[in-house]
Design an enzyme around this catalytic site. Structure first.
Site, PDB file in Angstrom:
ATOM      1  N   ASP A 194     -28.911  25.953  54.167  1.00  0.00           N
ATOM      2  CA  ASP A 194     -28.109  25.654  55.342  1.00  0.00           C
ATOM      3  C   ASP A 194     -27.928  24.129  55.401  1.00  0.00           C
ATOM      4  O   ASP A 194     -28.826  23.404  55.808  1.00  0.00           O
ATOM      5  CB  ASP A 194     -28.845  26.182  56.577  1.00  0.00           C
ATOM      6  CG  ASP A 194     -28.186  25.800  57.893  1.00  0.00           C
ATOM      7  OD1 ASP A 194     -27.196  25.043  57.870  1.00  0.00           O
ATOM      8  OD2 ASP A 194     -28.677  26.256  58.945  1.00  0.00           O
ATOM      9  N   THR A 222     -22.355  24.026  59.282  1.00  0.00           N
ATOM     10  CA  THR A 222     -21.437  23.793  60.384  1.00  0.00           C
ATOM     11  C   THR A 222     -20.344  22.903  59.825  1.00  0.00           C
ATOM     12  O   THR A 222     -20.505  22.280  58.775  1.00  0.00           O
ATOM     13  CB  THR A 222     -22.117  23.035  61.546  1.00  0.00           C
ATOM     14  OG1 THR A 222     -22.675  21.826  61.033  1.00  0.00           O
ATOM     15  CG2 THR A 222     -23.222  23.863  62.186  1.00  0.00           C
ATOM     16  N   TYR A 245      -4.218  36.875  67.090  1.00  0.00           N
ATOM     17  CA  TYR A 245      -5.236  37.754  66.512  1.00  0.00           C
ATOM     18  C   TYR A 245      -4.986  37.887  65.017  1.00  0.00           C
ATOM     19  O   TYR A 245      -3.867  38.131  64.598  1.00  0.00           O
ATOM     20  CB  TYR A 245      -5.202  39.143  67.160  1.00  0.00           C
ATOM     21  CG  TYR A 245      -6.450  39.382  67.962  1.00  0.00           C
ATOM     22  CD1 TYR A 245      -7.692  39.463  67.330  1.00  0.00           C
ATOM     23  CD2 TYR A 245      -6.414  39.484  69.345  1.00  0.00           C
ATOM     24  CE1 TYR A 245      -8.855  39.627  68.059  1.00  0.00           C
ATOM     25  CE2 TYR A 245      -7.572  39.657  70.087  1.00  0.00           C
ATOM     26  CZ  TYR A 245      -8.796  39.724  69.436  1.00  0.00           C
ATOM     27  OH  TYR A 245      -9.938  39.883  70.152  1.00  0.00           O
ATOM     28  N   GLU A 276      -7.573  39.545  62.730  1.00  0.00           N
ATOM     29  CA  GLU A 276      -8.731  40.222  62.125  1.00  0.00           C
ATOM     30  C   GLU A 276      -8.423  40.595  60.683  1.00  0.00           C
ATOM     31  O   GLU A 276      -7.320  41.034  60.367  1.00  0.00           O
ATOM     32  CB  GLU A 276      -9.088  41.479  62.929  1.00  0.00           C
ATOM     33  CG  GLU A 276      -9.791  41.138  64.231  1.00  0.00           C
ATOM     34  CD  GLU A 276     -10.173  42.380  65.033  1.00  0.00           C
ATOM     35  OE1 GLU A 276      -9.749  43.493  64.672  1.00  0.00           O
ATOM     36  OE2 GLU A 276     -10.900  42.211  66.029  1.00  0.00           O
ATOM     37  N   LYS A 329     -20.542  18.456  62.148  1.00  0.00           N
ATOM     38  CA  LYS A 329     -21.544  17.381  62.158  1.00  0.00           C
ATOM     39  C   LYS A 329     -21.051  16.276  61.217  1.00  0.00           C
ATOM     40  O   LYS A 329     -19.983  15.726  61.457  1.00  0.00           O
ATOM     41  CB  LYS A 329     -22.903  17.964  61.818  1.00  0.00           C
ATOM     42  CG  LYS A 329     -23.338  18.958  62.912  1.00  0.00           C
ATOM     43  CD  LYS A 329     -24.648  19.658  62.651  1.00  0.00           C
ATOM     44  CE  LYS A 329     -24.922  20.669  63.750  1.00  0.00           C
ATOM     45  NZ  LYS A 329     -26.097  21.496  63.469  1.00  0.00           N
ATOM     46  N   ARG A 337     -15.743  22.281  65.870  1.00  0.00           N
ATOM     47  CA  ARG A 337     -17.018  22.982  66.086  1.00  0.00           C
ATOM     48  C   ARG A 337     -16.925  24.396  65.497  1.00  0.00           C
ATOM     49  O   ARG A 337     -16.269  25.257  66.078  1.00  0.00           O
ATOM     50  CB  ARG A 337     -17.265  23.039  67.594  1.00  0.00           C
ATOM     51  CG  ARG A 337     -18.568  23.629  68.059  1.00  0.00           C
ATOM     52  CD  ARG A 337     -18.831  23.203  69.489  1.00  0.00           C
ATOM     53  NE  ARG A 337     -18.942  21.760  69.535  1.00  0.00           N
ATOM     54  CZ  ARG A 337     -20.038  21.081  69.173  1.00  0.00           C
ATOM     55  NH1 ARG A 337     -21.132  21.724  68.822  1.00  0.00           N
ATOM     56  NH2 ARG A 337     -20.049  19.767  69.194  1.00  0.00           N
TER      57      ARG A 337
END
Ligand code: PLP
Length: 426
Positions: free
Chosen positions: A202, A228, A56, A58, A231, A237
């Site tokens: 984008d 992303t 974790y 955060e 790609k 991903r």
């Protein structure tokens, strides 16, 4: 550690292990031409499968809500620094879990619910998150759309400007999932400035081409650039946001705690590895070959009598109007699948068929280029595509093509040591 905890996957869970083995073989044996897919390196796979999945973290490097983040900080800082070297830009956030979450965070950084977004219509190549009514973007915000021209099938910037003046959007978003041409970033920014909108671009599909220097960059023009990373950029991903310094705090808060909880540190580590690969000179060669392959494929398909939307391609993908030959996109996808060639049906601009049938297929070269294929292979593949579509109702003919496809694929091996024939046969 209990005994169960230390078993390798094949013993701990043979069902999932077998599915992974089969998927590995499927990726190797077929020709992956879905324009949004690619194959990551062994190093990226290893980082993505690392023990960072347990952590974790955060918050952001140096200001976390959890202890023990010193190594998480290292990989996140590496990912940010490398992304900055690749794309420039004033501020980088590498935490978005996906492209959709990057867009959700970008919007939330600058919009209130009910504000207006102007994006490219989905059926003209846009993305669900650019305002489609089934997406959060169309539910949370008021949305309007621009389109491509009927004659050229390229973005109609005059219509975009007229709509912007009329609808006064707070955000104009550029970018697409199925657009084969270059964008006029400067013109879009000019229109956004004229109506007082924020310009978001984008670049999910083209990020690798931008990184490789074979496509102009939106980063100097847009206040926020999203992408992303899986790609053309060939990473894990996930998503990424680049923005101007004045929006840095809003974007960071919008990603965490606005949209997400803990970052996927293993995926952030894999992004750092992938970005390190992008910084190598070989990546520029790779990006140039993606585009050269797309050109060769487009020319060969046109020579075989197919109409391409907008008459060709400037990037890594093309839209083939198969309905012009009386074939539905859905039929084409099925027939090519039987021939070992994976593509997706896709609407074409002003389509007269519904999306689940569609008049086109979208074909891309990033994944095959990763395997090392070049122009001669593209010409061979175009011939198989033409043959498979012609023989689409002849399963024996399609199976014969599939055999030839597998032979070609074998000459460009993928994940060789991961393919475990014993487990696959089991
Ligand atoms: C793929 C894509 C996305 C979404 O990415 P996910 O990671 O699947 O959420 C967003 N925008 C564009 C233009 C895309 O092509």
């Amino acid at each position: 550690m209990t005994d169960r905890m230390s078993l390798p996957l094949a013993q701990a869970d043979p069902d999932v292990a077998a599915a992974i083995d089969h998927e590995t073989l499927r990726q190797h044996e077929g020709l992956e031409m879905i324009a949004s897919e690619n194959f990551v390196s062994e190093a990226v796979l290893e980082a993505a499968g690392s023990v960072f999945t347990n952590k974790y973290a955060e918050g952001y490097p140096g200001r976390r809500y959890y202890g023990g983040c010193e190594y998480a900080d290292i990989v996140e800082n590496l990912a940010r620094e490398r992304a900055r070297q690749i794309f420039g830009g004033e501020h980088i956030n590498v935490q978005p879990h996906s492209g959709s979450q990057a867009n959700a965070s970008a919007y939330a950084a600058v919009l209130q619910p009910g504000d207006t977004i102007l994006g490219l219509d989905l059926s003209h190549g846009g993305h669900l998150t650019h305002g489609h009514k089934l997406s959060f973007s169309g539910k949370l915000y008021r949305t309007t759309f621009y389109h491509v021209r009927r004659d050229t099938e390229t973005i109609d910037y005059d219509e975009l400007e007229a709509t912007a003046i009329q609808e006064k959007p707070k955000v104009i978003i550029g970018g697409a999932s199925a657009y084969p041409r270059l964008w006029d970033f400067a013109r879009m920014r000019q229109i956004a400035d004229k109506v007082g909108a924020i310009y978001i671009f984008d670049m999910a599909h083209i990020a690798g081409l931008v990184a490789g220097g074979v496509h102009p960059s939106p980063v100097p023009h847009a206040q926020i650039t999203t992408t992303t990373t899986h790609k053309t950029l060939r990473g894990p991903r996930a998503g990424l946001i680049i923005c101007t310094q004045d929006l840095a705090t809003a974007v960071d808060k919008s990603v965490f705690p606005g949209q997400q909880g803990g970052p996927l540190v293993h995926i952030v580590a894999a992004k750092a590895v992938a970005f390190g690969e992008v910084l190598q000179p070989e990546f520029r060669t790779y990006a140039a070959q993606i585009v050269a392959n797309a050109k060769a494929l487009a020319e060969a398909l046109q020579a075989a009598g197919f109409r391409l939307v907008s008459g060709g391609t400037d990037n890594h993908l093309m839209l083939v109007d198969v309905f012009e030959k009386g074939i539905l996109g859905s039929e084409a996808e099925l027939a090519l699948g039987k021939a070992g060639i994976t593509v997706n049906k896709n609407t074409i601009p002003y389509d007269t068929n519904p999306p689940l049938k569609a008049s086109g297929i979208r074909v891309g070269t990033p994944a095959l280029t990763t395997r090392g294929m070049k122009e001669p292979e593209m010409r061979q593949i175009a011939a198989w595509i033409a043959k498979a579509l012609e023989m689409r109702n002849d399963d024996a003919a399609l199976a014969r093509i599939r055999g030839e496809v597998a032979e070609l694929a074998n000459r460009f091996p993928l994940y060789a040591w991961r393919r475990a024939p014993v487990a696959v046969e089991a």
